[in-house]
Design an enzyme around this catalytic site. Structure first.
Site, PDB file in Angstrom:
ATOM      1  N   LYS A  41      21.630 -19.082  -6.379  1.00  0.00           N
ATOM      2  CA  LYS A  41      21.970 -18.448  -7.464  1.00  0.00           C
ATOM      3  C   LYS A  41      21.281 -19.110  -8.256  1.00  0.00           C
ATOM      4  O   LYS A  41      20.604 -20.189  -8.777  1.00  0.00           O
ATOM      5  CB  LYS A  41      23.313 -18.670  -7.839  1.00  0.00           C
ATOM      6  N   TYR A  81       8.325 -34.686 -35.271  1.00  0.00           N
ATOM      7  CA  TYR A  81       8.154 -33.916 -36.616  1.00  0.00           C
ATOM      8  C   TYR A  81       9.516 -35.532 -37.512  1.00  0.00           C
ATOM      9  O   TYR A  81      10.006 -35.873 -36.595  1.00  0.00           O
ATOM     10  CB  TYR A  81       9.130 -33.353 -35.995  1.00  0.00           C
TER      11      TYR A  81
END
Length: 361
Positions: free
Chosen positions: A35, A256
């Site tokens: 899955k 950042y």
């Protein structure tokens, strides 16, 4: 749009890991769980690689089953979340798939249907996960209800899911096994309980079918136990190129927010992969990255398209060198632990912009 970052998928490693599952549970048939696009590895490719080795495939939804049938996969398919309405029930039958029943609405839908061909079903019991499944005390009555009027093909299969198998010392799994056995005592039908962790550590849970998932992809299903120690091989290796190399001085801040500040001269390599590609944004400075075979620490915050790596101690790093983010030589479980997540999430997150390269090692 695809970028230079890539996920290298080793199909022979996938087959090897399935053989480990078979060896651990020699008396059981194998329902390989593919899955979620085979945990990010490519559902069609995984199914084709395992088609001659797995006895069945488990998928999450009817749509995934349809993808596999359209790809030419003829193995038995088990839809773990079952169908949600009449149309999906009809599709289950058209696809010749087996469906899991786990809630009363599905049962009512099945009873009101007028199918020429009844589906094969698995009855899921909630023995302690408290997610999907009927109460164990209902098992006998539900089986009788399903057999009345020939609503299903053959005897319903009987399954449950273990909540704490990744920690074998905890008592919950034994409690769940007892609850299951008491509920199904004397009932016909094949049984399935074991996920990857139980395949490797709980022989009492093996039963007729085992359902290996994460172990197929070379990650550990057991907390504190390495995949390598269990004979598993990494299937996915994520790599990306170095796109810049630059010297840094003491006091220079990287990325950042300037969360990483150099205390002494360093050499920074910028690697073209980021959280937009599935690498975890929350991976902290110090998370290892392989560059030229050396383990190098992440520097600063992960950006959308790139991240910084300290290559001060690695000679001759150049633009174009490939860095390994996890996989061969750098276990995904280790990266997951440092980043405060699990290997399942990392493997399922890559994709989209990454190139997938399938190899037979």
């Amino acid at each position: 749009m695809r970028r230079a970052a890539r996920a290298r998928i080793d199909l022979n490693a996938l087959r090897h890991n399935l053989s480990v599952a078979r060896a651990a549970a020699p008396g059981s048939r194998v329902m390989a769980v593919i899955k979620a696009d085979a945990y990010g590895h490519g559902m069609r490719e995984a199914a084709r690689a395992l088609a001659g080795l797995s006895d069945a495939f488990a998928v999450s939804c009817v749509q995934e089953a349809a993808v596999l049938r359209e790809a030419g996969i003829t193995q038995p398919l088990v839809v773990l979340q079952g169908f949600k309405d009449d149309a999906e029930l009809v599709e289950v039958v058209r696809l010749d798939a087996q469906t899991v029943l786990h809630e009363p609405g599905q049962l009512a839908c099945l009873e009101s249907s007028h199918l020429e061909t009844p589906p094969a079903v698995w009855l899921k019991l909630d023995t302690g996960m408290h997610r999907l499944g009927f109460a164990p005390v209902e098992a006998a009555a539900l089986v009788q209800r399903l057999r009345t009027g020939d609503l299903v093909a053959g005897h319903p299969g009987l399954m449950t899911h273990l909540a704490c198998a990744d920690e074998p010392a905890r008592p919950e799994s034994e409690t769940q096994l007892r609850a299951f056995d008491e509920a199904v005592a004397g009932l016909p039908g094949e049984q399935s309980i074991a996920n990857s962790a139980a395949v490797l550590r709980m022989p009492a849970a093996h039963r007729d079918w085992v359902r290996p998932g994460i172990m197929l992809y070379g990650a550990s299903p057991l907390i504190g136990v390495s995949a390598e120690s269990m004979g598993l091989r990494p299937v996915m290796t994520v790599g990306a190129p170095v796109v810049a190399v630059k010297p840094l001085r003491p006091g220079d801040a990287v990325g950042y927010g300037g969360t990483y500040v150099c205390e002494r001269p360093r050499t920074l390599a910028i690697v073209a992969i980021g959280y937009g590609d599935g690498y975890p944004r929350h991976a902290p400075s110090g998370t290892p990255v392989l560059v030229r075979g050396h383990r190098c620490p992440l520097m600063g915050r992960v950006s959308m398209d790139m991240l910084g790596v300290d290559v001060t101690d690695v000679p001759d790093v150049r633009v174009g060198d490939m860095a390994t983010l996890w996989g061969e030589g750098l276990p995904v479980d280790e990266i997951a632990e440092v980043a405060g997540t699990i290997s399942y999430e990392l493997l399922c997150s890559v994709g989209g912009r990454l190139q997938a390269e399938y190899v037979e090692s």
